[in-house]
Design a protein around this motif. Structure first.
Motif, PDB file in Angstrom:
ATOM      1  N   SER C  84     -20.317  10.064 -18.654  1.00  0.00           N
ATOM      2  CA  SER C  84     -20.902  10.984 -17.651  1.00  0.00           C
ATOM      3  C   SER C  84     -21.232  10.243 -16.355  1.00  0.00           C
ATOM      4  O   SER C  84     -21.398  10.852 -15.309  1.00  0.00           O
ATOM      5  N   LEU C 121     -21.805  11.594 -26.293  1.00  0.00           N
ATOM      6  CA  LEU C 121     -22.006  12.229 -24.985  1.00  0.00           C
ATOM      7  C   LEU C 121     -22.877  11.324 -24.108  1.00  0.00           C
ATOM      8  O   LEU C 121     -23.619  10.477 -24.602  1.00  0.00           O
ATOM      9  N   GLY C 122     -22.798  11.518 -22.793  1.00  0.00           N
ATOM     10  CA  GLY C 122     -23.691  10.800 -21.871  1.00  0.00           C
ATOM     11  C   GLY C 122     -25.122  11.299 -22.072  1.00  0.00           C
ATOM     12  O   GLY C 122     -25.328  12.413 -22.576  1.00  0.00           O
ATOM     13  N   VAL C 123     -26.106  10.451 -21.707  1.00  0.00           N
ATOM     14  CA  VAL C 123     -27.513  10.853 -21.882  1.00  0.00           C
ATOM     15  C   VAL C 123     -28.217  10.872 -20.531  1.00  0.00           C
ATOM     16  O   VAL C 123     -27.779  10.244 -19.563  1.00  0.00           O
TER      17      VAL C 123
END
Lengths: 290, 146, 290, 146
Positions: C84, C121-123
């Motif tokens: 992300s 997933l990106g955080v």
């Protein structure tokens, strides 16, 4: 002097320096990279261990060999191989069988671009005297060596001394055959006072050859194993009189490659081997005035 | 890749027949050296597990996928045990090895014509080893059968 | 025929050997260890394992299928990342940039034979909450996951707890979408209830999940990271209550893959890592009654 | 093969320009990790040799055979180029006359952006790198220029 090498004394490396690490955490290309790092272009391989599929390497492997040599500007110098006198139990190899091995290696060495061979003969005693029939199969191999332009060289390695009878026999043979295709690789270990790199045990002191003993042999020497047992932090080899030996070789206009060959301790330690070979080449560059 | 040691961890397991019964076990060995061995120059002493020695008569040897008895290697002067390959020694032992940790040792080597001493026959009372090079080790390893 | 007792199956993640890969180990070495242990379920981390990722060569793909067959490997989980923060200044990638990565990985995972994906997933927070547009990203990707028959699974990893809101959000999403192609991989590290020797500083007493917390989530779990930090000489995992968790799984008929994932100390020591994974599988065979 | 350290010994040498003058030196690095970043996620601070820091302004980076400046690597469209794990990145450092023959203390400070880790970790100059790799032998090595 074999034809294709440029005059002067040049630096090289033997794959022997890392032999326990190949296929564990090193490849042939890794050693080429290190050689390029050091500007040491001369190469010795031990054919049997380095050539995949030996003695019948695939076309694919050979293509990779030529492209790697090209890419890393490697000069194939010495092809190390063995004439296996004790191949079978209970008897020595005969002349025909020895010749079959030898001729195959001459052809393969030449095809791969080598000009010298380190021809290891079977021995029959503790003084490393070669098998009795060595003259018979070497003589019959000479025409092949000439045709394929490779020099067969047994290695003169401690405890053999440069003044031993075996050396005189070799010189006599070369003179009698009037050949340029048989000579010897002098391993600098013949000059060492400590073949362990950690101090010889008491009572086992060595009686090394003197640097000047090399002079009468230089015409027959096409490349040398620049043996080193211990390189200290000041880039000095602590067991071999390197400066004297190399000075004599310069004074007698010797041309050829000094191929680094490490036989000190901790060969299983990658970083140790790396530091030792680099120190060796800093010393060689200084001695050769590069 | 090979593991540095003479005895390889990879490949250490029991072997089974078609009916799924354990008939023995296998262990890989590598030559810590600078050249492969012609099979006729390969010398075998023993594989030892937890003190029990298995000699050539209870072993077969797999090189490049081909299985040989020890006697079959005697005359094979043109077949090479390549340096970059682990030889798999298959050992007959009904029921195989128990699950858990074992002390596994090996004694083996190759004849070297260029060194003076003997025919290279190995005395099975010798301690584990391969080539006698100072920098070779790992001829005894603690390994687990899962 | 008696009803086959449904029991979780054993496998390993290439993560167990990541510092060794490309140094003194390759993928085939790991496959051989897996065969030795009868643990044929495989997790790869795609980016690191696949040369040329995300566009592997035909030659590597052929080699992949050959090795899978030779060692009876079952491709289970394809680890990948939906980045992300792709370039400086970017805080959250666009839907298009996210889908470009995710769909490409869905297709490659399927082609290589995998049925699950560990979708990282990106955080956007210290407590690892996923990017704000994660629902749109997954929603748009579901038709591809279905078409290529792979389940996307974020990993529930300490310090996240099974009872955290984030996990609840995932369950809510799955129910709303009424999909079988989104779920999660539960990393057994969430159950860790004792500190790891030499790594005590990472243990967070306040973030331990209880074994029974897994029960409501089991329908959405397709494979787990069988995390282990320390295997003792008598084949016990000393920091995680394995027996309770696996007992619950068996009681609820869960028979997916438990993929060993080592995160203890000394990962640079190859012999340590080999011994730890073998001890782990002796331990798992015991508690799985094999 | 790569060396297990982040800072590679192989490849450490001076570099020559077309007319053979030494114009700098080369250092190889690798990610000791399970994946490499996309090019635009690569972060670099310096190569340090004997306490002299060489920053991105005097460095170019060879990734999968292609040479990039640091700025080029960080361009948005380079998020589609992946740093492969199978080979090191070679850094070419401009320095007239290169490094003297002999032993040098070499350190390197580089990292990657990982979206699955909190953003706070993105800053390479945070004290996190020093804490983890300050005197880590994988990032600080004594290496010899021949």
């Amino acid at each position: 002097m074999s034809t294709s090498q440029k005059p002067g004394i040049h630096r090289g490396v033997s794959t022997y320096c890392w032999y326990p690490l190949y296929n564990v955490n090193m490849t042939l290309e890794d050693s080429f990279e290190i050689m390029k790092d050091m500007g040491a272009h001369g190469l010795e391989i031990l054919a049997d261990g380095i050539i995949e599929g030996y003695p019948y390497p695939s076309k694919e492997w050979l293509n990779k060999w030529f492209s790697l040599c090209d890419r890393y500007e490697i000069v194939p110098v010495e092809y190390g191989h063995w004439v296996e006198s004790k191949l079978y139990r209970g008897r020595e190899l005969n002349v025909e069988e020895s010749l079959e091995q030898l001729i195959h290696d001459i052809k393969l060495a030449s095809y791969m671009g080598f000009t010298c061979m380190r021809t290891k003969l079977g021995v029959i005693d503790d003084k490393l005297t070669p098998t009795k029939i060595w003259r018979d199969f070497i003589r019959r191999a000479l025409p092949y060596a000439e045709k394929y332009n490779v020099v067969m060289q047994p290695e003169i390695h401690w405890p053999t001394r440069l003044t031993d009878q075996m050396i005189l026999d070799y010189v006599e043979f070369i003179e009698k055959e009037q050949t340029q295709y048989f000579g010897f690789n002098i391993d600098f270990g013949v000059f060492t006072t400590d073949a362990t790199g950690m101090g010889m045990p008491p009572g086992m002191e060595l009686n090394p050859s003197k640097p000047e003993d090399i002079i009468p042999l230089l015409p027959y020497v096409h490349c040398c194993h620049a043996k080193y047992y211990n390189m200290d932090e000041n880039f000095e080899e602590t067991t071999i009189p390197y400066r004297e030996v190399v000075q004599i070789m310069k004074d007698h206009n010797w041309n050829g490659y000094l191929l680094s060959e490490y036989e000190g301790p901790h060969k299983e330690d990658y970083n140790h081997c790396m530091t030792q070979v680099k120190r060796h080449h800093v010393m060689l560059k200084r001695i050769l005035g590069e | 890749m090979l593991e540095y040691e003479g005895v390889q961890y990879k490949g250490f397991r029991n072997i089974y027949n078609e009916e799924g019964e354990a008939t023995g076990f296998q262990v890989g060995i590598r030559m810590i050296g600078y050249r492969g061995a012609w099979l006729s120059e390969f010398r075998f002493g023993y594989i030892e597990v937890d003190g029990e020695k298995f000699l050539a008569d209870r072993c077969t040897f797999v090189v490049s996928g081909v299985e040989y008895t020890y006697e079959e290697t005697f005359n094979l002067g043109r077949v090479k045990w390549p340096l970059n390959e682990a030889m798999i020694v298959r050992v007959q032992k009904p029921g195989g090895l128990a699950q858990g940790s074992h002390t596994v040792s090996a004694l083996y080597g190759q004849v070297a014509s260029y060194v003076p001493f003997g025919s290279g026959e190995l005395d099975i009372n010798q301690k584990p080893g391969g080539h006698g090079h100072s920098e070779s080790f790992g001829y005894t390893r603690e390994m687990i059968i899962v | 025929m008696s009803e086959e007792r449904k029991v979780p199956k054993r496998g390993i993640s290439t993560y167990c050997f990541y510092p060794q890969l490309g140094v003194n180990m390759d993928l085939e070495d790991i496959f051989m260890h897996m065969q030795d242990m009868g643990a044929t379920g495989l997790e790869i981390l795609a980016d690191g394992i696949i040369p040329g990722y995300p566009y592997p060569s035909e030659e590597w793909l052929n080699k992949w299928f050959g090795l899978i067959k030779k060692y009876d490997i079952v491709p289970v989980e394809y680890g990948h990342w939906v980045e992300s923060r792709l370039y400086p200044g970017q805080r959250e990638a666009s839907l298009e940039e996210s889908l470009e990565q995710l769909i490409r990985d869905i297709k490659l995972a399927h082609y290589l034979g995998f049925t699950c994906m560990r979708t990282k997933l990106g955080v956007i927070s210290e407590t690892l909450d996923p990017v704000s547009n994660w629902r749109e990203i997954i929603h748009e990707a579901l038709p591809y996951a279905e078409a290529f028959n792979v389940v996307m699974q974020p990993e529930i990893h300490a310090p996240t707890k099974l009872t955290d809101r984030m996990v609840n959000d995932y369950v809510e999403f799955i129910e709303k979408e009424n999909t079988k192609y989104f779920g999660f991989n539960i990393d057994f590290g969430v159950f860790q209830n004792k500190p790891v020797p030499e790594m005590a500083r990472f243990f967070r007493e306040d973030r331990v999940s209880k074994p029974e917390d897994i029960i409501p989530l089991l329908p959405y779990v397709h494979c787990c990271h069988a995390k282990y930090y320390n295997m003792s000489a008598d084949f016990e995992e000393t920091t995680i209550p394995y027996r309770e968790v696996i007992q619950i799984m068996i009681e609820h008929g869960w028979d997916g893959y438990l993929l060993s994932e080592y995160e203890g100390p000394h990962k640079e020591d190859i012999n340590h890592c080999i011994e730890q994974v073998r001890r782990h599988h002796v331990f798992m065979k015991k508690i799985l009654g094999q | 093969m790569m060396e297990i350290e982040a800072l590679q010994y192989k490849g450490f040498r001076n570099l020559k320009d077309e007319n053979g003058d030494i114009c700098g030196f080369q250092v190889g690095i690798r990610f000791v990790a399970y994946r490499g970043p996309w090019l635009s996620q690569f972060r670099f601070a310096y190569v340090k040799v004997d306490d002299v820091e060489y920053g991105p302004d005097v460095c170019t980076f060879f990734v999968n055979g292609v040479e990039y400046t640091y700025a080029e690597m960080l361009k948005p469209e380079n998020w589609r180029v992946k740093v492969q794990m199978q080979a090191p990145i070679y850094i070419h450092v401009k320095k007239e006359g290169g490094l003297a023959m002999g032993c040098h203390r070499v350190s390197v400070k580089f990292s990657e952006i990982a979206s699955y880790i909190p953003e706070r970790m993105d800053d390479i100059n945070s004290e996190m790198f020093e804490m983890m790799h300050g005197n880590d032998p994988a990032y600080n090595r004594d290496m010899i220029i021949v």
